[in-house]
Design an enzyme around this catalytic site. Structure first.
Site, PDB file in Angstrom:
ATOM      1  N   ASP A 249       0.820  -1.219   0.000  1.00 25.97           N
ATOM      2  CA  ASP A 249       0.000   0.000   0.000  1.00 25.97           C
ATOM      3  C   ASP A 249       0.855   1.271   0.000  1.00 25.97           C
ATOM      4  OD1 ASP A 249      -2.426   1.354  -0.022  1.00 25.97           O
ATOM      5  OD2 ASP A 249      -2.495   1.496   2.165  1.00 25.97           O
TER       6      ASP A 249
ATOM      7  N   ASN B 198       1.174   3.361  -2.994  1.00 28.00           N
ATOM      8  CA  ASN B 198       1.641   3.764  -4.333  1.00 28.00           C
ATOM      9  C   ASN B 198       1.072   5.128  -4.749  1.00 28.00           C
ATOM     10  OD1 ASN B 198       2.749   1.238  -4.372  1.00 28.00           O
ATOM     11  ND2 ASN B 198       1.365   0.387  -5.910  1.00 28.00           N
ATOM     12  N   GLY B 199      -0.216   5.336  -4.464  1.00 25.93           N
ATOM     13  CA  GLY B 199      -0.882   6.575  -4.869  1.00 25.93           C
ATOM     14  C   GLY B 199      -0.281   7.772  -4.140  1.00 25.93           C
ATOM     15  N   ARG B 200      -0.075   7.627  -2.833  1.00 23.35           N
ATOM     16  CA  ARG B 200       0.493   8.739  -2.053  1.00 23.35           C
ATOM     17  C   ARG B 200       1.928   9.008  -2.461  1.00 23.35           C
ATOM     18  NH1 ARG B 200      -1.026   6.188   3.350  1.00 23.35           N
ATOM     19  NH2 ARG B 200      -1.572   4.502   1.891  1.00 23.35           N
ATOM     20  N   TRP B 201       2.660   7.951  -2.794  1.00 20.99           N
ATOM     21  CA  TRP B 201       4.041   8.135  -3.261  1.00 20.99           C
ATOM     22  C   TRP B 201       4.043   8.989  -4.533  1.00 20.99           C
ATOM     23  CZ3 TRP B 201       6.808   7.208  -7.675  1.00 20.99           C
ATOM     24  CH2 TRP B 201       8.206   7.219  -7.562  1.00 20.99           C
TER      25      TRP B 201
ATOM     26  N   ARG C 280      -0.915   8.715 -10.620  1.00 25.87           N
ATOM     27  CA  ARG C 280      -0.966   7.517  -9.760  1.00 25.87           C
ATOM     28  C   ARG C 280      -0.335   6.299 -10.425  1.00 25.87           C
ATOM     29  NH1 ARG C 280      -4.198   7.678  -5.189  1.00 25.87           N
ATOM     30  NH2 ARG C 280      -4.424   5.425  -5.221  1.00 25.87           N
TER      31      ARG C 280
ATOM     32  N   HIS D 101       2.240   3.119  -9.174  1.00 23.18           N
ATOM     33  CA  HIS D 101       2.073   1.666  -9.308  1.00 23.18           C
ATOM     34  C   HIS D 101       3.283   1.062 -10.024  1.00 23.18           C
ATOM     35  CE1 HIS D 101      -1.814   1.939  -7.565  1.00 23.18           C
ATOM     36  NE2 HIS D 101      -2.320   2.652  -8.545  1.00 23.18           N
TER      37      HIS D 101
ATOM     38  N   ASN E   3     -10.746  -3.055  -5.339  1.00 22.27           N
ATOM     39  CA  ASN E   3     -10.022  -2.028  -6.106  1.00 22.27           C
ATOM     40  C   ASN E   3     -10.667  -1.718  -7.465  1.00 22.27           C
ATOM     41  OD1 ASN E   3      -6.760  -3.009  -4.814  1.00 22.27           O
ATOM     42  ND2 ASN E   3      -8.043  -1.311  -4.168  1.00 22.27           N
TER      43      ASN E   3
ATOM     44  N   ARG F 258      -4.633  -1.960   9.020  1.00 21.91           N
ATOM     45  CA  ARG F 258      -5.768  -2.852   8.743  1.00 21.91           C
ATOM     46  C   ARG F 258      -5.366  -3.880   7.697  1.00 21.91           C
ATOM     47  NH1 ARG F 258      -8.022   2.493   6.961  1.00 21.91           N
ATOM     48  NH2 ARG F 258      -7.442   2.745   4.772  1.00 21.91           N
TER      49      ARG F 258
HETATM   50  C1  IPE Z   1      -5.137  -2.768   0.014  1.00 21.96           C
HETATM   51  O1  IPE Z   1      -4.926  -1.434  -0.185  1.00 21.96           O
HETATM   52  C2  IPE Z   1      -5.140  -3.497  -1.301  1.00 21.96           C
HETATM   53  C3  IPE Z   1      -3.848  -3.623  -1.949  1.00 21.96           C
HETATM   54  C4  IPE Z   1      -2.717  -3.187  -1.480  1.00 21.96           C
HETATM   55  C5  IPE Z   1      -3.867  -4.303  -3.209  1.00 21.96           C
HETATM   56  P1  IPE Z   1      -6.128  -0.395  -0.356  1.00 21.96           P
HETATM   57  O2  IPE Z   1      -5.507   0.944  -0.570  1.00 21.96           O
HETATM   58  O3  IPE Z   1      -7.078  -0.881  -1.383  1.00 21.96           O
HETATM   59  O4  IPE Z   1      -6.838  -0.497   1.068  1.00 21.96           O
HETATM   60  P2  IPE Z   1      -7.729   0.567   1.847  1.00 21.96           P
HETATM   61  O5  IPE Z   1      -8.762   1.074   0.872  1.00 21.96           O
HETATM   62  O6  IPE Z   1      -6.809   1.646   2.313  1.00 21.96           O
HETATM   63  O7  IPE Z   1      -8.295  -0.194   3.000  1.00 21.96           O
HETATM   64  C1  IPE Z   2      -1.649   0.159  -3.296  1.00 22.60           C
HETATM   65  O1  IPE Z   2      -1.424   1.513  -3.364  1.00 22.60           O
HETATM   66  C2  IPE Z   2      -1.886  -0.471  -4.634  1.00 22.60           C
HETATM   67  C3  IPE Z   2      -3.279  -0.881  -4.870  1.00 22.60           C
HETATM   68  C4  IPE Z   2      -4.237  -0.850  -3.994  1.00 22.60           C
HETATM   69  C5  IPE Z   2      -3.613  -1.368  -6.204  1.00 22.60           C
HETATM   70  P1  IPE Z   2      -2.619   2.549  -3.357  1.00 22.60           P
HETATM   71  O2  IPE Z   2      -2.968   2.868  -4.768  1.00 22.60           O
HETATM   72  O3  IPE Z   2      -3.733   2.088  -2.509  1.00 22.60           O
HETATM   73  O4  IPE Z   2      -1.899   3.793  -2.691  1.00 22.60           O
HETATM   74  P2  IPE Z   2      -2.528   4.839  -1.686  1.00 22.60           P
HETATM   75  O5  IPE Z   2      -3.045   4.077  -0.516  1.00 22.60           O
HETATM   76  O6  IPE Z   2      -3.628   5.542  -2.438  1.00 22.60           O
HETATM   77  O7  IPE Z   2      -1.390   5.734  -1.351  1.00 22.60           O
HETATM   78 MG    MG Z   3      -4.174   2.369  -0.519  1.00 22.17          MG
END
Ligand code: IPE
Ligand code: IPE
Ligand code: MG
Length: 228
Positions: A20, A22-25, A33, A37, A68, A182
């Protein structure tokens, strides 16, 4: 495995990672985004080789959850495209590199192209033994339990043999980078007695040294399984 100060550590046989952040990074670097990934996939590649080298048996990473799909279409297709590229690479070199790549989760809704690549990767992985990296794609713990219960009822097989993780030991250690505390539907059945390690490091920044820190922490746990 040995630490830099010469202590011997037990490497868990099976480690789960909820990849978890990747998006914030990406946001922090003012990138789209999808770039987060992509960088996350690089972090996974480096870590998979490292896990193979320290003698782990199984690394299971959560790459795309059953929830997702709620994300923007463009983001979902970017993630699945990265997965395709990754599988193509794995098919080409995993046997040479002593790494087996498998996909866990419900593959039915994936594209025909992805299903074909997954089939190819599995048939290669089936030909040798050794370190296995499980990529959890369209995976959800609740969905897995429901699919397994249905399969067990229909076939008469034991429930655990119908889970996506049939034949694997439960993960002794589950790591979640990205700051959230979580499971987000990861390995709900298998995590019953897993040690849970959380770190604020975002997944694309996660390095072998971060895994070392988690393994040191794991070695300090006293696992009781309900005994005394
Ligand atoms: C968990 O991350 C799923 C994966 C890393 C693939 P999410 O970003 O989907 O989880 P939540 O929404 O913060 O619980
Ligand atoms: C985890 O990174 C990858 C997937 C859930 C596919 P996120 O995309 O959830 O990253 P954040 O939580 O938004 O930073
Ligand atoms: Mg996430």
């Amino acid at each position: 495995m040995n630490t830099s100060d010469g202590k011997t550590l037990t490497v868990p046989r099976h480690v789960g990672i909820i990849m978890d952040g990747n998006g914030r990074w990406a946001e922090r670097h003012a990138f789209a985004r999808a770039a987060g990934h992509k960088q996350g996939a690089e972090a996974f590649r480096t870590l998979a080789y490292y896990c193979r080298d320290i003698g782990m048996d199984y690394l299971s990473v959560y790459a795309f959850s059953t929830e997702n799909w709620k994300r923007d279409k463009l983001e979902v297709s970017a993630i699945l495209r990265i997965l395709e590229d990754y599988l193509i690479e794995a098919i080409e070199k995993m046997a040479r590199e002593g790494l087996r790549m498998r996909i866990l989760g419900d593959t039915a809704p994936l594209s025909e192209r992805l299903k074909r690549l997954i089939g190819e990767a599995h048939s290669i992985a089936d030909t040798y033994e050794g370190f296995t990296a499980n990529l959890c794609v369209n995976y959800g713990g609740r969905d897995e339990i429901l699919r397994a219960a249905k399969k067990a009822a229909e076939s008469g097989a034991a429930f655990e043999d119908c889970l996506d993780t049939a034949g694997l030991p439960d993960p002794e250690l589950i790591i979640r980078p990205g700051g959230e505390h979580r499971l987000s539907n990861f390995m709900l059945w298998q995590s019953a007695y897993s040690e849970l390690y959380f770190t604020d490091t975002l997944w694309p920044d996660f390095e072998p040294a971060d895994l070392d820190a988690a393994i040191v922490w794991y070695n300090q746990r006293e696992r009781r399984f309900g005994g005394r």
